[in-house]
Every structure is written in structure tokens, then in C-alpha cells.
Design an enzyme around this catalytic site. Structure first.
Site, mmCIF file in Angstrom:
data_model
loop_
_atom_site.group_PDB
_atom_site.id
_atom_site.type_symbol
_atom_site.label_atom_id
_atom_site.label_comp_id
_atom_site.label_asym_id
_atom_site.label_seq_id
_atom_site.Cartn_x
_atom_site.Cartn_y
_atom_site.Cartn_z
ATOM 1 N N CYS A 47 14.449 19.957 -18.989
ATOM 2 C CA CYS A 47 13.605 20.645 -19.966
ATOM 3 C C CYS A 47 12.337 21.296 -19.419
ATOM 4 O O CYS A 47 11.910 22.305 -19.957
ATOM 5 C CB CYS A 47 13.286 19.731 -21.139
ATOM 6 S SG CYS A 47 12.932 18.058 -20.649
ATOM 7 N N HIS A 229 9.572 14.864 -22.954
ATOM 8 C CA HIS A 229 10.297 16.116 -23.182
ATOM 9 C C HIS A 229 9.305 17.276 -23.193
ATOM 10 O O HIS A 229 8.197 17.145 -23.689
ATOM 11 C CB HIS A 229 11.052 16.048 -24.519
ATOM 12 C CG HIS A 229 11.939 17.231 -24.758
ATOM 13 N ND1 HIS A 229 13.171 17.365 -24.158
ATOM 14 C CD2 HIS A 229 11.767 18.336 -25.504
ATOM 15 C CE1 HIS A 229 13.712 18.508 -24.540
ATOM 16 N NE2 HIS A 229 12.893 19.118 -25.358
#
Length: 282
Positions: A47, A229
Site C-alpha cells: 500500500c 495501512h
């Protein structure tokens, strides 16, 4: 901790083991009047790389052939490397130019880490406060703000005192030390710090959300870090939105942004013009 790590896989026998190639599906969206690509990911993707690259696509600093449907992480890293190498130092003085070159070298060295995960260590004092690591130089060089919303509420003076200006890693160490202390004040402080981590396990507080909304500027594209994330974030008409990169929405043209307006994850989907999306498929 390494973030966004891939799930463990069973080892294959040497005869059938294939070199691993990461493919990502390209989703084309209408963005400010131009057909623009964004990269989608399955559940456990790299990510940090995608969050940064999607900003460069939305800024049209990187372009793809109009028929492009899939892209590899190597291709994305090549595009990103070219972007970093094309940046020119703003300052003319020799000392600052050497410093700039060092930052570029640092960024190029840590580039491969973007495909697996970055070491990011937040401080709980401000939405832009992170422990500085060579990885952070990539965001600095590209002029991409890196934010989080994991802040201590100033209306909780005990927590403010217990957490202080420590980073996450330092706070965990402090809690362990305090627990084994013979000083009752330190033990209490350790318990307050531990309670703060437990009650804010979602890594976003309402104070943090308010500060985040105030810090981000209108139409700014940034990277938001939460729960290990990295997401692409923007601010539109004073509201925060995260880019929807889940591969499950690849065919949903009306699902581009997801609102970030509370801590509990209750959000709504919007199209590329930030209009509420009603046409959800599955």
C-alpha cells in the site's frame, strides 16, 4: 514493525516454484475532465507504493498508455524512480544541494521497501509528527504530505502527561518499564499510557480527526497512515475522503472516494466528483 506484509504462503517444491510477479489492475476514472488511471489492490498489497503512485497519477505527473489494464510493481517502482530523479533542488547553495542529493540517494535506496512495507513510527502530538526515517525522505522529495490521526486528546491531561512527545515504539517501551517499577507513580503512569493505546486501538481519535481536517488544505492530495495501512487522501469542500483502491470495486465506476468523517468507520462512497454513489453492484 513491517507494515502491509504479505500473508504467509506454503512453500512450493523447487521444481514448480515460479518467480513472484505482482500484478495490479488499473482502474480508469474521469478526474477533473481527464480519463485518469488509479491502481487497485487485493487485500494485502504494497500500500505505500500504491498510495504514492495514485497521487502521482491524479496529479498527472505519471501517465499510462490508454489501453493499460494491468501493471507490475516493478513498472510502478520504475515510474517512481524516474520521478525522484527528475526533481531539481530548489536551493542553489552548494551545502543545500549536497543535502538534497543525499535525500535523493536515501530515497532511491529505500525505494524497494515501498513494495513490501515501510517502517513508520507515529508521535501522538500532531498529525504530521512521525519519527524521521530515510523512508520519510520519499514523501519530502515528492512534496506529498504524510498524515495520521492518532492524537492524544488535550482534554485528558493524565494521558497527555503519560504519553508526552514519545513515539509509538518509545511509548510501548515506557509501558513495559513502568509496569516493573517500584515507584507507584510510574506504575500509574504506565497504566494510563496503556489505557490510551487500548482505547484508541483504531488509531484515529476525534481530536485527531479535527486536527487532520484543519491541517489538510483544500484539494490537497496526501497519504494517510492508519492501522498499518497507507491511503491516498484528499480534502474537498472541507471534508476528507480516501481513495477507494479495493480491487473489488474495479468495475464500479461510481465508487472512487470514501468519506472519512468519523472514527468508527461508518462512511459513504462517492464518485470522482464527490457526489454520493447510489449505484453499488454486489
Amino acid at each position: 514493525a513491517e507494515v502491509c506484509s504479505r500473508p504467509q504462503e506454503l512453500p512450493q517444491s523447487p521444481r514448480i516454484q515460479q518467480p513472484e510477479l505482482d500484478f495490479y489492475c488499473v482502474k480508469w476514472i474521469p478526474w477533473k475532465g481527464e480519463r485518469t488511471p488509479i491502481i487497485t489492490q487485493s487485500t494485502n498489497g504494497p500500500c505505500p507504493l500504491l498510495a504514492i503512485m495514485n497521487i502521482l497519477f491524479l496529479q498527472w505527473k505519471v501517465k499510462l498508455p490508454p489501453q493499460k489494464e494491468v501493471i507490475t510493481s516493478d513498472e510502478l517502482l520504475t515510474h517512481l524512480g524516474n520521478c525522484l530523479l527528475s526533481i531539481k533542488p530548489q536551493e542553489k547553495s552548494e551545502g543545500l544541494q549536497l543535502n538534497f542529493q543525499q535525500n535523493v540517494d536515501d530515497a532511491m535506496t529505500v525505494l524497494p521497501k515501498l513494495a513490501t512495507g515501510l517502517d513508520v513510527n507515529v508521535r501522538f502530538t500532531g498529525v504530521s509528527d512521525f519519527e524521521y526515517t530515510p523512508e520519510c525522505s520519499i514523501f519530502d522529495l515528492l512534496g506529498i504530505p504524510l498524515y495520521h490521526g492518532w492524537l492524544v486528546d488535550p482534554q485528558s491531561p493524565e494521558a497527555v502527561s503519560a504519553v508526552g512527545k514519545l513515539s509509538y515504539n518509545q511509548l510501548v517501551e515506557k509501558i513495559i518499564t513502568c509496569k516493573h517499577s517500584s515507584d507507584s507513580n510510574l506504575v500509574t503512569e504506565g497504566l494510563v499510557a496503556e489505557q490510551f493505546l487500548e482505547t484508541t486501538a483504531a488509531q484515529l481519535t476525534y481530536h485527531g480527526l479535527c486536527e487532520l481536517t484543519a491541517a489538510a488544505t483544500e484539494d490537497e492530495l496526501s497519504v494517510f497512515f492508519r492501522n498499518n495501512h497507507f491511503s491516498t487522501m484528499t480534502k474537498h469542500k472541507s471534508h476528507l475522503y480516501l481513495l477507494v483502491t479495493d480491487q473489488g470495486f474495479l468495475q464500479e465506476e461510481q465508487v472512487v472516494w470514501e468519506s472519512l468523517h468519523n472514527v468508527d468507520g461508518d462512511s459513504c462512497f462517492c464518485d470522482s466528483d464527490f457526489h454520493l454513489s447510489h449505484s453499488l453492484g454486489k
